[in-house]
Design a protein around this motif. Structure first.
Motif, PDB file in Angstrom:
ATOM      1  N   PHE A 173       0.838  -1.423  -0.055  1.00  0.00           N
ATOM      2  CA  PHE A 173       0.200  -0.145  -0.123  1.00  0.00           C
ATOM      3  C   PHE A 173       0.823   1.339  -0.068  1.00  0.00           C
ATOM      4  O   PHE A 173       0.832   2.104  -0.872  1.00  0.00           O
ATOM      5  CB  PHE A 173      -0.880   0.102   1.243  1.00  0.00           C
ATOM      6  N   LEU A 174       1.560   1.277   1.071  1.00  0.00           N
ATOM      7  CA  LEU A 174       2.523   2.633   1.094  1.00  0.00           C
ATOM      8  C   LEU A 174       3.845   2.701   0.252  1.00  0.00           C
ATOM      9  O   LEU A 174       4.648   3.521   0.191  1.00  0.00           O
ATOM     10  CB  LEU A 174       2.787   2.944   2.492  1.00  0.00           C
ATOM     11  N   GLY A 175       4.187   1.402  -0.358  1.00  0.00           N
ATOM     12  CA  GLY A 175       5.546   1.432  -1.066  1.00  0.00           C
ATOM     13  C   GLY A 175       6.566   1.191  -0.206  1.00  0.00           C
ATOM     14  O   GLY A 175       7.651   1.421  -0.777  1.00  0.00           O
ATOM     15  N   ASN A 216      -1.449   7.978  13.785  1.00  0.00           N
ATOM     16  CA  ASN A 216      -2.415   6.955  14.383  1.00  0.00           C
ATOM     17  C   ASN A 216      -3.684   6.368  13.520  1.00  0.00           C
ATOM     18  O   ASN A 216      -4.064   5.228  13.851  1.00  0.00           O
ATOM     19  CB  ASN A 216      -3.263   7.758  15.431  1.00  0.00           C
ATOM     20  N   VAL A 217      -3.612   6.958  12.333  1.00  0.00           N
ATOM     21  CA  VAL A 217      -4.459   6.250  11.337  1.00  0.00           C
ATOM     22  C   VAL A 217      -3.930   4.880  10.996  1.00  0.00           C
ATOM     23  O   VAL A 217      -4.666   3.737  10.843  1.00  0.00           O
ATOM     24  CB  VAL A 217      -4.838   7.222  10.208  1.00  0.00           C
ATOM     25  N   LEU A 218      -2.702   4.841  10.968  1.00  0.00           N
ATOM     26  CA  LEU A 218      -1.979   3.663  10.384  1.00  0.00           C
ATOM     27  C   LEU A 218      -2.330   2.160  11.682  1.00  0.00           C
ATOM     28  O   LEU A 218      -2.771   1.223  11.489  1.00  0.00           O
ATOM     29  CB  LEU A 218      -0.464   3.632  10.665  1.00  0.00           C
ATOM     30  N   SER A 219      -2.305   2.965  13.025  1.00  0.00           N
ATOM     31  CA  SER A 219      -2.957   1.933  13.978  1.00  0.00           C
ATOM     32  C   SER A 219      -4.271   1.477  13.804  1.00  0.00           C
ATOM     33  O   SER A 219      -4.648   0.462  13.873  1.00  0.00           O
ATOM     34  CB  SER A 219      -2.848   2.731  15.427  1.00  0.00           C
ATOM     35  N   PHE A 275       5.233   3.610  15.384  1.00  0.00           N
ATOM     36  CA  PHE A 275       5.559   4.056  14.216  1.00  0.00           C
ATOM     37  C   PHE A 275       6.990   5.047  14.456  1.00  0.00           C
ATOM     38  O   PHE A 275       6.611   6.126  15.112  1.00  0.00           O
ATOM     39  CB  PHE A 275       4.553   4.587  13.534  1.00  0.00           C
ATOM     40  N   SER A 276       8.166   4.837  14.294  1.00  0.00           N
ATOM     41  CA  SER A 276       8.991   6.114  14.021  1.00  0.00           C
ATOM     42  C   SER A 276       9.762   5.793  12.726  1.00  0.00           C
ATOM     43  O   SER A 276       9.831   4.694  12.112  1.00  0.00           O
ATOM     44  CB  SER A 276       9.734   5.644  15.231  1.00  0.00           C
ATOM     45  N   SER A 277      10.331   6.994  12.538  1.00  0.00           N
ATOM     46  CA  SER A 277      11.113   6.953  11.232  1.00  0.00           C
ATOM     47  C   SER A 277      12.578   6.850  11.819  1.00  0.00           C
ATOM     48  O   SER A 277      12.912   7.249  12.858  1.00  0.00           O
ATOM     49  CB  SER A 277      10.957   8.072  10.304  1.00  0.00           C
ATOM     50  N   SER A 278      13.343   6.314  10.865  1.00  0.00           N
ATOM     51  CA  SER A 278      14.906   6.310  11.096  1.00  0.00           C
ATOM     52  C   SER A 278      15.643   7.277  11.585  1.00  0.00           C
ATOM     53  O   SER A 278      16.624   7.577  12.517  1.00  0.00           O
ATOM     54  CB  SER A 278      15.554   5.444  10.221  1.00  0.00           C
ATOM     55  N   SER A 279      14.996   8.567  11.116  1.00  0.00           N
ATOM     56  CA  SER A 279      15.534  10.045  11.410  1.00  0.00           C
ATOM     57  C   SER A 279      15.115  10.428  13.076  1.00  0.00           C
ATOM     58  O   SER A 279      15.629  11.318  13.464  1.00  0.00           O
ATOM     59  CB  SER A 279      15.365  10.743  10.493  1.00  0.00           C
ATOM     60  N   SER A 309       7.232  -3.896  18.034  1.00  0.00           N
ATOM     61  CA  SER A 309       7.259  -2.423  17.585  1.00  0.00           C
ATOM     62  C   SER A 309       7.492  -2.896  15.890  1.00  0.00           C
ATOM     63  O   SER A 309       8.035  -3.673  15.514  1.00  0.00           O
ATOM     64  CB  SER A 309       8.430  -1.612  17.983  1.00  0.00           C
ATOM     65  N   ILE A 310       6.434  -2.080  15.131  1.00  0.00           N
ATOM     66  CA  ILE A 310       7.094  -2.198  13.858  1.00  0.00           C
ATOM     67  C   ILE A 310       7.366  -0.793  13.385  1.00  0.00           C
ATOM     68  O   ILE A 310       6.813   0.073  13.524  1.00  0.00           O
ATOM     69  CB  ILE A 310       5.607  -2.664  13.079  1.00  0.00           C
ATOM     70  N   VAL A 311       8.636  -0.701  12.793  1.00  0.00           N
ATOM     71  CA  VAL A 311       9.333   0.242  12.412  1.00  0.00           C
ATOM     72  C   VAL A 311       9.368   0.548  10.863  1.00  0.00           C
ATOM     73  O   VAL A 311       9.965  -0.287  10.259  1.00  0.00           O
ATOM     74  CB  VAL A 311      10.680   0.348  12.856  1.00  0.00           C
ATOM     75  N   LEU A 312       8.719   1.487  10.382  1.00  0.00           N
ATOM     76  CA  LEU A 312       8.667   2.136   9.137  1.00  0.00           C
ATOM     77  C   LEU A 312      10.032   2.823   8.795  1.00  0.00           C
ATOM     78  O   LEU A 312      10.341   3.768   9.530  1.00  0.00           O
ATOM     79  CB  LEU A 312       7.713   3.091   8.657  1.00  0.00           C
ATOM     80  N   GLU A 313      10.863   2.206   7.662  1.00  0.00           N
ATOM     81  CA  GLU A 313      11.976   3.093   7.275  1.00  0.00           C
ATOM     82  C   GLU A 313      11.591   4.413   7.004  1.00  0.00           C
ATOM     83  O   GLU A 313      12.455   5.590   7.459  1.00  0.00           O
ATOM     84  CB  GLU A 313      12.761   2.411   6.374  1.00  0.00           C
ATOM     85  N   ASP A 314      10.703   4.617   5.939  1.00  0.00           N
ATOM     86  CA  ASP A 314      10.469   5.753   5.417  1.00  0.00           C
ATOM     87  C   ASP A 314       9.167   6.002   5.325  1.00  0.00           C
ATOM     88  O   ASP A 314       8.511   5.630   4.408  1.00  0.00           O
ATOM     89  CB  ASP A 314      11.239   5.759   4.205  1.00  0.00           C
ATOM     90  N   ASN A 315       8.187   6.749   5.874  1.00  0.00           N
ATOM     91  CA  ASN A 315       6.949   7.028   6.302  1.00  0.00           C
ATOM     92  C   ASN A 315       6.502   7.829   5.168  1.00  0.00           C
ATOM     93  O   ASN A 315       6.754   9.173   5.670  1.00  0.00           O
ATOM     94  CB  ASN A 315       6.426   6.990   7.649  1.00  0.00           C
ATOM     95  N   PRO A 316       5.813   7.696   4.250  1.00  0.00           N
ATOM     96  CA  PRO A 316       5.109   8.674   3.327  1.00  0.00           C
ATOM     97  C   PRO A 316       4.227   9.890   4.138  1.00  0.00           C
ATOM     98  O   PRO A 316       4.199  10.740   3.707  1.00  0.00           O
ATOM     99  CB  PRO A 316       4.537   7.790   2.237  1.00  0.00           C
ATOM    100  N   LEU A 317       3.695   9.220   5.148  1.00  0.00           N
ATOM    101  CA  LEU A 317       2.708  10.105   5.763  1.00  0.00           C
ATOM    102  C   LEU A 317       3.481  11.247   6.445  1.00  0.00           C
ATOM    103  O   LEU A 317       3.036  12.431   6.368  1.00  0.00           O
ATOM    104  CB  LEU A 317       1.863   9.441   6.883  1.00  0.00           C
ATOM    105  N   VAL A 318       4.761  11.052   6.780  1.00  0.00           N
ATOM    106  CA  VAL A 318       5.512  12.206   7.585  1.00  0.00           C
ATOM    107  C   VAL A 318       6.279  13.261   6.667  1.00  0.00           C
ATOM    108  O   VAL A 318       7.020  13.851   7.186  1.00  0.00           O
ATOM    109  CB  VAL A 318       5.848  11.697   8.845  1.00  0.00           C
TER     110      VAL A 318
END
Lengths: 163, 193
Positions: A91-93, A134-137, A159-163, A109-118
């Motif tokens: 979905f988010l690629g 929070n929509v993702l939760s 959800f956290s980005s690596s930065s 914890s599910i960690v998104l490397e690069d979250n397009p939402l943010v």
């Protein structure tokens, strides 16, 4: 003919109709901003984002099941892996990884490397306590409820980005 | 080609946004719901137009700016251009998209007759028509926001229709009527909703 096996997140993402991510990012940002204006309380906004996500998730899961061809997961660990590797990817690629398992195997914890939402998002100090994603939760909670994963009321994903 | 997400993401987000504002936050106040949906669109259009014109020189006149919306801007959003642009040369423009992507997912017969619905099926259909028109406030807001960023305050409204010759039987035609307000020089335009 041999039954088709589960498809990789990359393969599915390549096969679906895709759109400009900026449109998605900015629309979500505008929704959050409007909710903050209309509801004022950060906790209320968190709740509404979760609810919206839930409503999306209960429908999105159909597309997920149809396109991913995954077989039933044997345990919660496998479920989390499938969400991270296939769900987010198709979905988010973006890929995600699962870490921080607790002793019972019920919390991770599910960690998104690069979250397009943010993308381009900066939260001002007045938004302390806002769970921007929070929509993702909610999406995951809704989707899991549709496939009968128990104890979803206490599901909370980080959800956290690596930065 | 910039970053992408699956189309289901934006479809489901927009559907849920419209549904939340119409059925939960402002359940009996469609006017307020419409304003909010349009305002969200305005924000998005403003920011996108900002990004997509960063490296360009200023547009020389209103028509150039509107052509930008019809070609480059619409292509970034929908991977196609506006199919038809008409103007009365007095500030009103009609933009026509013959295959508006966002409407493709909604099943609604746009030729449904006007009149008081008597049976449940017709009632459901008129509710669907209401939902559809609420939904259209979002792309109207996007256009109004984009043009506002280019210095053109305007009022934007939209309608769906089926072409009489059934050239495009499977798709929905979006007609956007845009009236540039020459009197609103302070940038505040109370668009027609």
């Amino acid at each position: 003919m041999a039954p088709a096996g589960p498809r990789s997140g990359d393969a599915i993402f390549a096969s679906v109709e895709r759109v400009n991510a900026e449109l998605f990012t900015l629309t979500y940002g505008a929704i959050v901003r409007q909710l903050l204006t209309d509801l004022e309380e950060v906790d209320e906004v968190n709740k509404q984002l979760d609810q919206m996500g839930y409503n999306i998730g209960i429908r999105l899961v159909d597309e997920f099941l149809a396109k991913s061809n995954v077989s039933r997961c044997v345990d919660f660990k496998e479920t989390a892996e499938v969400i991270a590797k296939v769900g987010f990817k198709m979905f988010l690629g973006v890929g995600a990884s699962v870490t921080n398992w607790d002793a019972e195997g019920t919390c991770c914890s599910i960690v998104l490397e690069d979250n397009p939402l943010v993308d381009f998002v900066e939260l001002p100090d007045t938004c302390q306590g806002l769970y921007y994603c929070n929509v993702l939760s909610g999406v995951i909670r809704g989707a899991l409820e549709m496939v009968s994963v128990p104890s979803c009321a206490s599901l909370s994903l980080v959800f956290s980005s690596s930065s | 080609m910039g970053r992408e997400v699956s189309e289901s993401c934006i479809d489901s987000l927009l559907t849920e946004m419209v549904s939340s504002y119409c059925n939960r936050f402002y359940a009996n106040k469609p006017e307020l719901a419409a304003r909010r949906i349009e305002a969200i669109g305005y924000q998005v259009g403003h920011q996108l137009s900002e990004r997509y014109t960063m490296e360009r020189p200023r547009f020389s006149d209103h028509l150039e700016a509107i052509k930008f919306i019809c070609k480059d801007f619409w292509s970034e959003l929908f991977k196609k251009q506006i199919d038809n642009l008409k103007t009365n040369h007095r500030g009103t423009f009609v933009l026509q998209d013959n295959r508006f992507r966002w409407l493709a997912r909604m099943s609604l017969d746009p030729t449904a007759e006007e009149g008081v619905p008597q049976d449940p099926a017709a009632l459901a259909e008129s509710k669907a028509a209401q939902a559809m028109s609420m939904y259209l406030y979002f792309p109207c807001g996007i256009i109004r926001g984009a043009l506002s960023n280019l210095g053109i305050p305007c009022a934007v409204s939209a309608d769906i229709s089926n072409l009489p010759a059934c050239e495009y039987p499977e798709s929905y035609v979006l007609c956007v009527v845009m009236h540039a307000c020459s009197l609103c020089s302070n940038g505040h335009c109370h668009g027609q909703l």
